[in-house]
Motif scaffolding. Sequence first.
Motif, PDB file in Angstrom:
ATOM      1  N   TRP A  56      -4.716  -2.185  -7.623  1.00  0.00           N
ATOM      2  CA  TRP A  56      -5.523  -0.766  -7.856  1.00  0.00           C
ATOM      3  C   TRP A  56      -4.746   0.449  -7.681  1.00  0.00           C
ATOM      4  N   ARG A  57      -5.321   1.508  -8.263  1.00  0.00           N
ATOM      5  CA  ARG A  57      -4.642   2.816  -8.036  1.00  0.00           C
ATOM      6  C   ARG A  57      -5.749   3.995  -8.058  1.00  0.00           C
ATOM      7  N   GLN A  58      -5.319   4.984  -7.409  1.00  0.00           N
ATOM      8  CA  GLN A  58      -6.218   5.926  -7.101  1.00  0.00           C
ATOM      9  C   GLN A  58      -5.443   7.399  -7.265  1.00  0.00           C
ATOM     10  N   GLY A  59      -5.991   8.226  -8.284  1.00  0.00           N
ATOM     11  CA  GLY A  59      -5.134   9.473  -8.552  1.00  0.00           C
ATOM     12  C   GLY A  59      -4.383   9.572  -9.588  1.00  0.00           C
ATOM     13  N   ASP A  60      -3.858  10.581 -10.004  1.00  0.00           N
ATOM     14  CA  ASP A  60      -3.432  10.567 -11.226  1.00  0.00           C
ATOM     15  C   ASP A  60      -1.907  11.475 -10.932  1.00  0.00           C
ATOM     16  N   PHE A  61      -0.873  10.818 -11.432  1.00  0.00           N
ATOM     17  CA  PHE A  61       0.426  11.214 -11.038  1.00  0.00           C
ATOM     18  C   PHE A  61       1.018  11.859 -12.376  1.00  0.00           C
ATOM     19  N   GLY A  62       0.576  12.075 -13.226  1.00  0.00           N
ATOM     20  CA  GLY A  62       1.022  12.659 -14.612  1.00  0.00           C
ATOM     21  C   GLY A  62       1.702  11.677 -15.595  1.00  0.00           C
ATOM     22  N   PRO A  63       2.602  12.090 -16.329  1.00  0.00           N
ATOM     23  CA  PRO A  63       3.193  11.172 -17.348  1.00  0.00           C
ATOM     24  C   PRO A  63       3.976  10.053 -16.796  1.00  0.00           C
ATOM     25  N   PRO A  64       4.129   9.017 -17.203  1.00  0.00           N
ATOM     26  CA  PRO A  64       4.893   7.935 -16.761  1.00  0.00           C
ATOM     27  C   PRO A  64       6.244   8.236 -16.636  1.00  0.00           C
ATOM     28  N   HIS A 122       1.071  -1.037   0.005  1.00  0.00           N
ATOM     29  CA  HIS A 122      -0.112   0.080   0.157  1.00  0.00           C
ATOM     30  C   HIS A 122       1.179   1.274  -0.069  1.00  0.00           C
ATOM     31  N   VAL A 123       0.880   1.953  -1.080  1.00  0.00           N
ATOM     32  CA  VAL A 123       1.784   3.035  -1.176  1.00  0.00           C
ATOM     33  C   VAL A 123       0.992   4.382  -1.109  1.00  0.00           C
ATOM     34  N   LEU A 148      -2.265   6.974  -4.763  1.00  0.00           N
ATOM     35  CA  LEU A 148      -2.269   5.898  -4.076  1.00  0.00           C
ATOM     36  C   LEU A 148      -2.392   4.663  -4.828  1.00  0.00           C
ATOM     37  N   ALA A 149      -1.902   3.525  -4.422  1.00  0.00           N
ATOM     38  CA  ALA A 149      -1.757   2.319  -5.079  1.00  0.00           C
ATOM     39  C   ALA A 149      -1.483   1.266  -4.209  1.00  0.00           C
ATOM     40  N   GLY A 150      -2.195  -0.031  -4.441  1.00  0.00           N
ATOM     41  CA  GLY A 150      -2.046  -1.109  -3.816  1.00  0.00           C
ATOM     42  C   GLY A 150      -1.876  -2.492  -4.761  1.00  0.00           C
ATOM     43  N   GLY A 151      -0.672  -3.249  -4.210  1.00  0.00           N
ATOM     44  CA  GLY A 151      -0.358  -4.316  -5.240  1.00  0.00           C
ATOM     45  C   GLY A 151       0.122  -5.618  -4.379  1.00  0.00           C
ATOM     46  N   VAL A 152       0.682  -6.470  -5.290  1.00  0.00           N
ATOM     47  CA  VAL A 152       1.732  -7.469  -4.566  1.00  0.00           C
ATOM     48  C   VAL A 152       3.166  -7.381  -5.058  1.00  0.00           C
ATOM     49  N   LEU A 153       4.055  -7.222  -4.132  1.00  0.00           N
ATOM     50  CA  LEU A 153       5.599  -7.378  -4.435  1.00  0.00           C
ATOM     51  C   LEU A 153       5.930  -9.052  -4.415  1.00  0.00           C
ATOM     52  N   ALA A 154       6.378  -9.395  -5.093  1.00  0.00           N
ATOM     53  CA  ALA A 154       6.922 -10.988  -5.115  1.00  0.00           C
ATOM     54  C   ALA A 154       8.243 -11.116  -5.956  1.00  0.00           C
ATOM     55  N   GLY A 155       8.807 -12.208  -5.545  1.00  0.00           N
ATOM     56  CA  GLY A 155      10.192 -12.447  -6.120  1.00  0.00           C
ATOM     57  C   GLY A 155      10.817 -13.508  -5.410  1.00  0.00           C
ATOM     58  N   VAL A 156      12.306 -13.493  -5.934  1.00  0.00           N
ATOM     59  CA  VAL A 156      13.112 -14.536  -5.453  1.00  0.00           C
ATOM     60  C   VAL A 156      14.386 -13.998  -4.805  1.00  0.00           C
TER      61      VAL A 156
END
Length: 155
Positions: A145-153, A99-100, A118-126
Amino acid sequence: MTPEDQELALLGLIDRAAVRELVDRYAKVFDDRSFTALLPTLFVPDGEIRLPPGGHRGLAGMDDFHRDVMRPFGPTQHLFTNTLVDIEGDQATFQANTHVTHTVLKDDGTADDDDLFLAGGVLAGVTVRTTAGWRFQKVTLDVIWRQGDFGPPAP
């Protein structure tokens, strides 16, 4: 439980705690922007990262990649929680919920506390065990999921 079984169980707990701390330290890197100093202590030299704007492999340039990803944002808070770790020998897989919260920078470069992404997700790896401790070999962030706009990537 035999003493040998108890020792193996204890070593497993120690390893899982070390991998969880690695994940927590990665969250901190985003918030304090200590990419150059800390990423080499978190990743193996050929480590790979996949974030929504793109990916990068290897320590060379990894700090710049992370800096570019965070360029649109002022202060942030990254929470990585409910980290699950499965260890097999000197390798472990992990998964954590994220949750960021990001403040979005205005055109003049100042943070706008009223403009949040705001964004929520799953961090995974090795991760792999090295002589310096556990290190990421591969990390992937999937945004749910994400909420809001942060402009260009990021470039």
